[in-house]
Design an enzyme around this catalytic site. Structure first.
Site, PDB file in Angstrom:
ATOM      1  N   SER A  17      -7.500 102.517  25.973  1.00  0.00           N
ATOM      2  CA  SER A  17      -6.955 102.342  27.334  1.00  0.00           C
ATOM      3  C   SER A  17      -5.906 103.401  27.688  1.00  0.00           C
ATOM      4  O   SER A  17      -5.946 103.948  28.792  1.00  0.00           O
ATOM      5  CB  SER A  17      -6.354 100.948  27.501  1.00  0.00           C
ATOM      6  OG  SER A  17      -7.370  99.990  27.497  1.00  0.00           O
ATOM      7  N   THR A  62      -4.753  92.724  25.018  1.00  0.00           N
ATOM      8  CA  THR A  62      -5.982  92.679  24.220  1.00  0.00           C
ATOM      9  C   THR A  62      -5.798  91.744  23.028  1.00  0.00           C
ATOM     10  O   THR A  62      -4.787  91.054  22.918  1.00  0.00           O
ATOM     11  CB  THR A  62      -6.453  94.121  23.879  1.00  0.00           C
ATOM     12  OG1 THR A  62      -7.704  94.032  23.226  1.00  0.00           O
ATOM     13  CG2 THR A  62      -5.467  94.877  23.008  1.00  0.00           C
ATOM     14  N   LYS A  66      -4.993  87.294  24.238  1.00  0.00           N
ATOM     15  CA  LYS A  66      -5.531  86.986  25.566  1.00  0.00           C
ATOM     16  C   LYS A  66      -5.322  85.526  26.005  1.00  0.00           C
ATOM     17  O   LYS A  66      -5.182  85.255  27.187  1.00  0.00           O
ATOM     18  CB  LYS A  66      -7.017  87.339  25.630  1.00  0.00           C
ATOM     19  CG  LYS A  66      -7.273  88.838  25.673  1.00  0.00           C
ATOM     20  CD  LYS A  66      -8.744  89.118  25.867  1.00  0.00           C
ATOM     21  CE  LYS A  66      -8.980  90.578  26.193  1.00  0.00           C
ATOM     22  NZ  LYS A  66     -10.323  90.837  26.691  1.00  0.00           N
ATOM     23  N   GLY A 127     -24.405  84.520  23.753  1.00  0.00           N
ATOM     24  CA  GLY A 127     -23.031  84.282  23.314  1.00  0.00           C
ATOM     25  C   GLY A 127     -22.367  83.180  24.117  1.00  0.00           C
ATOM     26  O   GLY A 127     -22.764  82.895  25.261  1.00  0.00           O
ATOM     27  N   GLY A 129     -18.645  82.646  23.557  1.00  0.00           N
ATOM     28  CA  GLY A 129     -17.215  82.783  23.265  1.00  0.00           C
ATOM     29  C   GLY A 129     -16.440  83.181  24.514  1.00  0.00           C
ATOM     30  O   GLY A 129     -16.912  82.993  25.644  1.00  0.00           O
ATOM     31  N   ARG A 152     -26.167  81.061  18.984  1.00  0.00           N
ATOM     32  CA  ARG A 152     -26.517  80.579  17.643  1.00  0.00           C
ATOM     33  C   ARG A 152     -26.056  79.135  17.465  1.00  0.00           C
ATOM     34  O   ARG A 152     -26.820  78.272  17.057  1.00  0.00           O
ATOM     35  CB  ARG A 152     -25.850  81.504  16.608  1.00  0.00           C
ATOM     36  CG  ARG A 152     -26.030  81.065  15.184  1.00  0.00           C
ATOM     37  CD  ARG A 152     -25.358  82.022  14.254  1.00  0.00           C
ATOM     38  NE  ARG A 152     -23.915  82.121  14.498  1.00  0.00           N
ATOM     39  CZ  ARG A 152     -23.092  82.861  13.777  1.00  0.00           C
ATOM     40  NH1 ARG A 152     -23.545  83.592  12.773  1.00  0.00           N
ATOM     41  NH2 ARG A 152     -21.798  82.902  14.045  1.00  0.00           N
ATOM     42  N   TYR A 226     -19.137  98.286  22.897  1.00  0.00           N
ATOM     43  CA  TYR A 226     -19.136  99.718  23.225  1.00  0.00           C
ATOM     44  C   TYR A 226     -18.935 100.618  22.015  1.00  0.00           C
ATOM     45  O   TYR A 226     -18.808 101.829  22.134  1.00  0.00           O
ATOM     46  CB  TYR A 226     -18.099 100.034  24.315  1.00  0.00           C
ATOM     47  CG  TYR A 226     -16.684  99.649  23.977  1.00  0.00           C
ATOM     48  CD1 TYR A 226     -15.879 100.476  23.220  1.00  0.00           C
ATOM     49  CD2 TYR A 226     -16.166  98.450  24.432  1.00  0.00           C
ATOM     50  CE1 TYR A 226     -14.588 100.118  22.912  1.00  0.00           C
ATOM     51  CE2 TYR A 226     -14.872  98.079  24.124  1.00  0.00           C
ATOM     52  CZ  TYR A 226     -14.084  98.914  23.364  1.00  0.00           C
ATOM     53  OH  TYR A 226     -12.802  98.551  23.057  1.00  0.00           O
ATOM     54  N   GLY A 247     -21.286  99.122  27.365  1.00  0.00           N
ATOM     55  CA  GLY A 247     -19.991  98.455  27.429  1.00  0.00           C
ATOM     56  C   GLY A 247     -18.818  99.353  27.783  1.00  0.00           C
ATOM     57  O   GLY A 247     -17.782  98.880  28.250  1.00  0.00           O
TER      58      GLY A 247
HETATM   59  P1  ATR Z   1     -15.328  86.625  21.947  1.00  0.00           P
HETATM   60  O1  ATR Z   1     -14.087  85.935  22.418  1.00  0.00           O
HETATM   61  O2  ATR Z   1     -15.216  88.127  21.848  1.00  0.00           O
HETATM   62  O3  ATR Z   1     -16.529  86.227  22.764  1.00  0.00           O
HETATM   63  P2  ATR Z   1     -15.938  84.777  19.814  1.00  0.00           P
HETATM   64  O4  ATR Z   1     -15.347  83.660  20.601  1.00  0.00           O
HETATM   65  O5  ATR Z   1     -15.626  84.853  18.367  1.00  0.00           O
HETATM   66  O6  ATR Z   1     -15.533  86.188  20.428  1.00  0.00           O
HETATM   67  O7  ATR Z   1     -17.527  84.733  20.021  1.00  0.00           O
HETATM   68  C1  ATR Z   1     -18.378  85.541  19.314  1.00  0.00           C
HETATM   69  C2  ATR Z   1     -19.818  85.279  19.758  1.00  0.00           C
HETATM   70  O8  ATR Z   1     -20.687  86.060  18.914  1.00  0.00           O
HETATM   71  C3  ATR Z   1     -20.246  83.830  19.601  1.00  0.00           C
HETATM   72  O9  ATR Z   1     -21.165  83.502  20.633  1.00  0.00           O
HETATM   73  C4  ATR Z   1     -20.933  83.848  18.214  1.00  0.00           C
HETATM   74  O10 ATR Z   1     -21.905  82.837  18.033  1.00  0.00           O
HETATM   75  P3  ATR Z   1     -21.489  81.399  17.425  1.00  0.00           P
HETATM   76  O11 ATR Z   1     -20.842  80.642  18.528  1.00  0.00           O
HETATM   77  O12 ATR Z   1     -22.808  80.794  17.003  1.00  0.00           O
HETATM   78  O13 ATR Z   1     -20.570  81.665  16.258  1.00  0.00           O
HETATM   79  C5  ATR Z   1     -21.610  85.197  18.272  1.00  0.00           C
HETATM   80  N1  ATR Z   1     -21.932  85.698  16.927  1.00  0.00           N
HETATM   81  C6  ATR Z   1     -21.088  86.263  16.021  1.00  0.00           C
HETATM   82  N2  ATR Z   1     -21.746  86.600  14.888  1.00  0.00           N
HETATM   83  C7  ATR Z   1     -23.031  86.220  15.066  1.00  0.00           C
HETATM   84  C8  ATR Z   1     -24.218  86.292  14.251  1.00  0.00           C
HETATM   85  N3  ATR Z   1     -24.199  86.835  13.014  1.00  0.00           N
HETATM   86  N4  ATR Z   1     -25.377  85.804  14.776  1.00  0.00           N
HETATM   87  C9  ATR Z   1     -25.409  85.256  16.009  1.00  0.00           C
HETATM   88  N5  ATR Z   1     -24.321  85.170  16.834  1.00  0.00           N
HETATM   89  C10 ATR Z   1     -23.159  85.633  16.369  1.00  0.00           C
END
Ligand code: ATR
Length: 279
Positions: A17, A62, A66, A127, A129, A152, A226, A247
Site C-alpha cells: 500500500s 490490515t 480488521k 469461501g 470467511g 469446504r 494477488y 486480485g
Molecule cells: P479471510 O478472512 O481472508 O476470508 P478466513 O476467514 O480464514 O480468511 O477464510 C478462509 C477461507 O478459505 C475459508 O472459506 C476456508 O474454508 P473453511 O471455512 O472450510 O475453512 C477457505 N480455505 C482455506 N484453506 C482451504 C483448503 N485447503 N481447502 C478449501 N478451502 C480452504
C-alpha cells in the site's frame, strides 16, 4: 513519527500500500509520507489513541486488526457494519470513522478495469470467511441477480448465506465437491475465489477450487488472491478461454476508494496503477 497517514498491521513489511499510496500523494502535491506501522495486537489500543489528534488523516487497516479495531473507534460506515470488518479509518471532525472499501473496491475494479457490470448477473463465490463477506456485500449492493456460496465447511456457507441474505437476494449455500459445483458453476456469469487456495505461503498454494471442465468460456473469473498474480484458479479460466480479473486490481481499488474518502479528492488511478506495476 508523524502519524498522519499510513497502513497498520502485524506483520506489515509485506504491505505494498505505501508504494502506490505515496505515488498518489506525490502526484496530488500532498506533502505527507504514507507510513508503515507495525502494530502488534497488544499495542492496538494505544495506536488508536494516538490517532485522536488534529493531524491524523487516515489509516489503512490490515491483518490481524480488521475486526479488533471496531470497539476502539467511534463510528462505522454501512459497509463496515454489514461486513463486520474495517479496512480504513478516517478522521472525520475528530471522530474516528471505520469504513470497508474491500467491497466497493472489488466492484469498482470490475467495472473500471474489466468493464464487467454485476447488475442482474449470477455469481458463484468460493469461501465463507471475512473476505467472502466483503465480496458478497459488494455483489448485493450492485444488484446481482443470484449468489451461490460454496465452502469446504458447509456450516459456514449456511451461516454466511443466512446472515447476508435480505428481501432482495436469497443466497444459496452449496458444498465444495465436484457434484455440487457441476450443477451451478457452468451457468454462473462470474465466479469469485475468496479462499486462500492458490496463495503463495498459504495452506495450498498449488490448488484451485475449480477445474476448467466446469468453467464456461462465457464466465468471468476473479481471484482476490494477488500473490502470485496468475493463481491456479486463474489458470483454469485461461484453459477454458474465459476472461478473468486479478486480485491486484482489487487491492488497487480498495486503496483508490480509501484515499479518495480520506482526502476528499479524486485519486490518480493511473499513477497508482503504474506504481503497482513497477513492483
Ligand atoms: P479471510 O478472512 O481472508 O476470508 P478466513 O476467514 O480464514 O480468511 O477464510 C478462509 C477461507 O478459505 C475459508 O472459506 C476456508 O474454508 P473453511 O471455512 O472450510 O475453512 C477457505 N480455505 C482455506 N484453506 C482451504 C483448503 N485447503 N481447502 C478449501 N478451502 C480452504
Amino acid at each position: 513519527m508523524r502519524n498522519n497517514i499510513g497502513v497498520m498491521g502485524h506483520p506489515i513489511n509485506h504491505s505494498v500500500s505505501p508504494v502506490f499510496q505515496q505515488a498518489a500523494l506525490d502526484y496530488l502535491g500532498n506533502k505527507n509520507i504514507f507510513e508503515k506501522w507495525d502494530v502488534p495486537p497488544k499495542q492496538l489500543e494505544e495506536k488508536i489513541k494516538s490517532f485522536r489528534n488534529d493531524s491524523f488523516i487516515a489509516s489503512c487497516v490490515t491483518l490481524p486488526h480488521k475486526q479488533n479495531v471496531i470497539p476502539l473507534i467511534d463510528e462505522l460506515s454501512d459497509s463496515a457494519k454489514a461486513i463486520g470488518a474495517v479496512n480504513w479509518i478516517y478522521n472525520k471532525q475528530n471522530k474516528l470513522l471505520g469504513d470497508n472499501t474491500d467491497s466497493t473496491g472489488f466492484i469498482r475494479s470490475l467495472s473500471e478495469n474489466y468493464k464487467f457490470s454485476i447488475k442482474n448477473k449470477n455469481a458463484l463465490v468460493f469461501g465463507a470467511g471475512g473476505a467472502a463477506r466483503a465480496i458478497i456485500f459488494g455483489l448485493i449492493e450492485s444488484n446481482v441477480k443470484k449468489i451461490i456460496v460454496s465452502n469446504r465447511n458447509f456450516d459456514k456457507a449456511k451461516i454466511i448465506s443466512n446472515e447476508l441474505s435480505n428481501n432482495k437476494i436469497k443466497i444459496k449455500p452449496i458444498g465444495f465437491d465436484r457434484d455440487s459445483l457441476a450443477n451451478y458453476a457452468p451457468y454462473a456469469d462470474i465466479i469469485i475465489n475468496t479462499t486462500s487456495l492458490g496463495m503463495s505461503g498459504g495452506p495450498a498454494p498449488m490448488v484451485s477450487p475449480i477445474s476448467s471442465e466446469l468453467i464456461s468460456s462465457n464466465t468471468f473469473g476473479y481471484d482476490i488472491v494477488y500473490s502470485p498474480i496468475i493463481t491456479p484458479f486463474i489458470k483454469e479460466f485461461e484453459k477454458s478461454d474465459a476472461e478473468y480479473g486479478t486480485g491486484l486490481s482489487m487491492l488497487l481499488y480498495q486503496g483508490v476508494e480509501g484515499i479518495e474518502k480520506a482526502l476528499n479528492v479524486k485519486a490518480p488511478v493511473n499513477v497508482m496503477q503504474k506504481a503497482l506495476d513497477a513492483l
